[in-house]
Motif scaffolding. Structure first.
Motif, PDB file in Angstrom:
ATOM      1  N   UNK A 204       0.835  -1.200   0.000  1.00 13.92           N
ATOM      2  CA  UNK A 204       0.000   0.000   0.000  1.00 13.92           C
ATOM      3  C   UNK A 204       0.873   1.254   0.000  1.00 13.92           C
ATOM      4  N   UNK A 205       1.953   1.229   0.782  1.00 11.72           N
ATOM      5  CA  UNK A 205       2.864   2.383   0.788  1.00 11.72           C
ATOM      6  C   UNK A 205       3.481   2.583  -0.587  1.00 11.72           C
TER       7      UNK A 205
ATOM      8  N   UNK B  57       4.520   5.342  -5.290  1.00 12.99           N
ATOM      9  CA  UNK B  57       5.032   5.052  -6.635  1.00 12.99           C
ATOM     10  C   UNK B  57       3.977   4.341  -7.466  1.00 12.99           C
ATOM     11  N   UNK B  58       2.721   4.707  -7.295  1.00 11.28           N
ATOM     12  CA  UNK B  58       1.646   4.016  -7.988  1.00 11.28           C
ATOM     13  C   UNK B  58       1.753   4.073  -9.499  1.00 11.28           C
ATOM     14  N   UNK B  59       2.444   5.067 -10.016  1.00  5.72           N
ATOM     15  CA  UNK B  59       2.611   5.166 -11.468  1.00  5.72           C
ATOM     16  C   UNK B  59       3.479   4.030 -12.010  1.00  5.72           C
ATOM     17  N   UNK B  60       4.168   3.293 -11.116  1.00 10.01           N
ATOM     18  CA  UNK B  60       5.018   2.187 -11.542  1.00 10.01           C
ATOM     19  C   UNK B  60       4.343   0.832 -11.362  1.00 10.01           C
ATOM     20  N   UNK B  61       3.088   0.813 -10.902  1.00 13.02           N
ATOM     21  CA  UNK B  61       2.354  -0.435 -10.706  1.00 13.02           C
ATOM     22  C   UNK B  61       1.099  -0.434 -11.560  1.00 13.02           C
ATOM     23  N   UNK B  62       0.777  -1.580 -12.153  1.00 13.49           N
ATOM     24  CA  UNK B  62      -0.493  -1.700 -12.854  1.00 13.49           C
ATOM     25  C   UNK B  62      -1.630  -1.765 -11.853  1.00 13.49           C
ATOM     26  N   UNK B  63      -1.450  -2.555 -10.775  1.00 17.16           N
ATOM     27  CA  UNK B  63      -2.493  -2.720  -9.759  1.00 17.16           C
ATOM     28  C   UNK B  63      -1.884  -3.367  -8.535  1.00 17.16           C
ATOM     29  N   UNK B  64      -2.573  -3.241  -7.410  1.00 16.83           N
ATOM     30  CA  UNK B  64      -2.170  -3.854  -6.149  1.00 16.83           C
ATOM     31  C   UNK B  64      -3.336  -4.668  -5.597  1.00 16.83           C
TER      32      UNK B  64
ATOM     33  N   UNK C 170       2.574   6.094   6.774  1.00 15.72           N
ATOM     34  CA  UNK C 170       2.551   4.670   7.093  1.00 15.72           C
ATOM     35  C   UNK C 170       1.670   3.969   6.070  1.00 15.72           C
ATOM     36  N   UNK C 171       0.401   3.713   6.385  1.00 18.48           N
ATOM     37  CA  UNK C 171      -0.522   3.120   5.419  1.00 18.48           C
ATOM     38  C   UNK C 171      -1.404   4.224   4.876  1.00 18.48           C
ATOM     39  N   UNK C 172      -1.376   4.432   3.572  1.00 19.53           N
ATOM     40  CA  UNK C 172      -2.130   5.526   2.963  1.00 19.53           C
ATOM     41  C   UNK C 172      -3.054   4.947   1.904  1.00 19.53           C
ATOM     42  N   UNK C 173      -4.033   4.133   2.329  1.00 15.43           N
ATOM     43  CA  UNK C 173      -4.936   3.512   1.372  1.00 15.43           C
ATOM     44  C   UNK C 173      -5.719   4.541   0.561  1.00 15.43           C
ATOM     45  N   UNK C 174      -6.226   5.613   1.183  1.00 14.75           N
ATOM     46  CA  UNK C 174      -6.955   6.596   0.359  1.00 14.75           C
ATOM     47  C   UNK C 174      -6.081   7.280  -0.680  1.00 14.75           C
ATOM     48  N   UNK C 175      -4.763   7.251  -0.480  1.00 16.26           N
ATOM     49  CA  UNK C 175      -3.871   7.968  -1.381  1.00 16.26           C
ATOM     50  C   UNK C 175      -3.203   7.104  -2.428  1.00 16.26           C
ATOM     51  N   UNK C 176      -3.629   5.847  -2.587  1.00 18.77           N
ATOM     52  CA  UNK C 176      -2.979   4.990  -3.578  1.00 18.77           C
ATOM     53  C   UNK C 176      -3.156   5.579  -4.973  1.00 18.77           C
ATOM     54  N   UNK C 177      -2.129   5.412  -5.794  1.00 15.34           N
ATOM     55  CA  UNK C 177      -2.104   6.011  -7.132  1.00 15.34           C
ATOM     56  C   UNK C 177      -2.137   4.953  -8.221  1.00 15.34           C
ATOM     57  N   UNK C 178      -2.705   3.798  -7.908  1.00 13.79           N
ATOM     58  CA  UNK C 178      -2.960   2.761  -8.899  1.00 13.79           C
ATOM     59  C   UNK C 178      -4.198   2.011  -8.432  1.00 13.79           C
TER      60      UNK C 178
ATOM     61  N   UNK D  93     -14.576   2.051   3.928  1.00 11.88           N
ATOM     62  CA  UNK D  93     -14.923   3.476   4.014  1.00 11.88           C
ATOM     63  C   UNK D  93     -13.785   4.380   3.562  1.00 11.88           C
ATOM     64  N   UNK D  94     -12.534   3.897   3.636  1.00 15.04           N
ATOM     65  CA  UNK D  94     -11.402   4.741   3.255  1.00 15.04           C
ATOM     66  C   UNK D  94     -10.789   4.337   1.921  1.00 15.04           C
ATOM     67  N   UNK D  95     -11.224   3.189   1.368  1.00 17.03           N
ATOM     68  CA  UNK D  95     -10.669   2.732   0.090  1.00 17.03           C
ATOM     69  C   UNK D  95     -11.163   3.616  -1.043  1.00 17.03           C
ATOM     70  N   UNK D  96     -10.400   3.698  -2.116  1.00 19.26           N
ATOM     71  CA  UNK D  96     -10.861   4.482  -3.274  1.00 19.26           C
ATOM     72  C   UNK D  96     -12.190   3.948  -3.798  1.00 19.26           C
ATOM     73  N   UNK D  97     -13.058   4.794  -4.311  1.00 20.42           N
ATOM     74  CA  UNK D  97     -14.344   4.339  -4.851  1.00 20.42           C
ATOM     75  C   UNK D  97     -14.146   3.270  -5.920  1.00 20.42           C
ATOM     76  N   UNK D  98     -15.003   2.247  -5.891  1.00 20.52           N
ATOM     77  CA  UNK D  98     -14.923   1.170  -6.870  1.00 20.52           C
ATOM     78  C   UNK D  98     -13.922   0.088  -6.559  1.00 20.52           C
TER      79      UNK D  98
END
Length: 325
Positions: free
Chosen positions: A143-144, A149-156, A246-254, A277-282
């Motif tokens: 998640x971190x 570096x979400x631009x370097x991952x297709x998905x998590x 630390x854990x930034x689930x709402x801020x993931x970039x993938x 409740x904190x995960x990105x929509x969808x």
């Protein structure tokens, strides 16, 4: 949160305590999966060699598996081959675990660095961006990484990682009390004696002793002085530096998906509701029936089928997915 550690006082029945000398019989699918032996390499990352297992040809889409605390890459060696015909697949052991080197100190920043550098060295970027699957503790640096570096991952894909509200975290910490002082591993005189002490953490039943036997054997190393002890660094969390964030689930970039075992001991205190409740929509949320925390141990083929189904149709619009329902 420790996983494959040997916690002798927490679980009354060790899954291998009554094993015979030949080991428990295994089904054909399991034997065939292990027969697809991986390439094994050591990837240098910040002065530590990271044990990496690789299946599949270069040039295919990349898929990386991350294990939990106290575990190692071979927790995935009966799962990863199912994906090797379609992906370039790798599984790594975090520094301080499995066959990877130990460090003087461990940090979240270093674990994030290990994800990206292992993926690069294993050829997972050869065909676009890799998908990364992290179980339990493995979901934390994943998640971190997705946030930084979400631009370097297709998905998590985050598998049974307990993401707690600050209040629940404080309450759980209060219930646990002061952490136990770490100490060196016990050395067992024989492999059989060591395997008899193997337990899953958190405690749970195990209906597949052949999987426990495989995991237990690959969790041990023979000592130069004789005897066997566990491969993970017992002191790695003493001075662990989590860093910020630390854990930034709402801020993931993938794109991110969440998978849980319906019987996981981590699913109390409203953890799933809070995470939703904190995960990105969808964000897809998958519940694996009859699975405890160690989903790949409890329901290995259901885990494979669920992950295959997810990867075939996603990233894309998500929802609540209940495979087999």
């Amino acid at each position: 949160m420790p996983e494959s550690r040997i916690m002798e006082h927490q679980q009354p029945r060790a899954p291998l305590a009554e094993r015979d000398s030949g080991g428990p019989p295994a089904p054909d699918w399991f034997t065939a999966a292990l027969a697809r032996a991986p390439e094994r390499i050591l990837v240098p990352v910040a002065d530590a060699r990271i044990e990496t297992l690789i299946w599949g040809e270069r040039g295919r889409p990349g898929l990386l598996f991350l294990h939990g605390n106290g575990a190692h890459a071979d927790w995935w060696s009966f799962i990863a081959p199912f994906f090797a015909d379609d992906y370039r697949v790798a599984a790594m052991s975090w520094s301080g675990m499995g066959g990877s080197d130990r460090r003087p100190h461990y940090t979240l920043d270093l674990f994030v660095q290990e994800i990206l550098e292992v993926a690069q060295a294993a050829g997972l970027f050869d065909q676009g961006l890799p998908t990364v699957v992290g179980h339990s503790f493995g979901g934390t640096p994943l998640i971190a990484c997705a946030a930084r570096h979400g631009e370097r991952l297709k998905a998590a894909v985050v598998v049974d990682t307990p993401i707690m509200s600050p209040q629940v975290r404080r309450e759980r910490r209060a219930r646990r009390g002061e952490p136990r002082e770490p100490r060196a591993h016990q050395i067992y005189p024989t492999l059989e004696a060591a395997l008899a002490r193997f337990r899953f953490q958190p405690p749970q039943p195990c209906e597949h002793p052949y999987i426990a036997d495989h995991i237990g054997r690959t969790s041990l190393r023979q000592q130069p002085c004789g005897g066997y002890s566990w491969r993970f660094d017992p002191f790695m969390w003493k001075d662990y530096r989590r860093g910020n964030p630390t854990i930034d689930l709402p801020g993931v970039r993938c794109p991110v998906a969440l998978m849980y075992g319906e019987k996981s001991s981590f699913l109390d205190d409203g953890i799933v509701d809070y995470t939703r409740s904190i995960a990105p929509p969808g964000t897809p949320i998958m519940m694996i029936a009859e699975a405890h925390h160690h989903i790949m141990v409890d329901q290995p083929l259901a885990f494979v089928s669920s992950l295959r189904t997810l990867l075939a149709a996603w990233p894309g619009p998500g929802g609540l997915i209940r495979p087999g329902a």
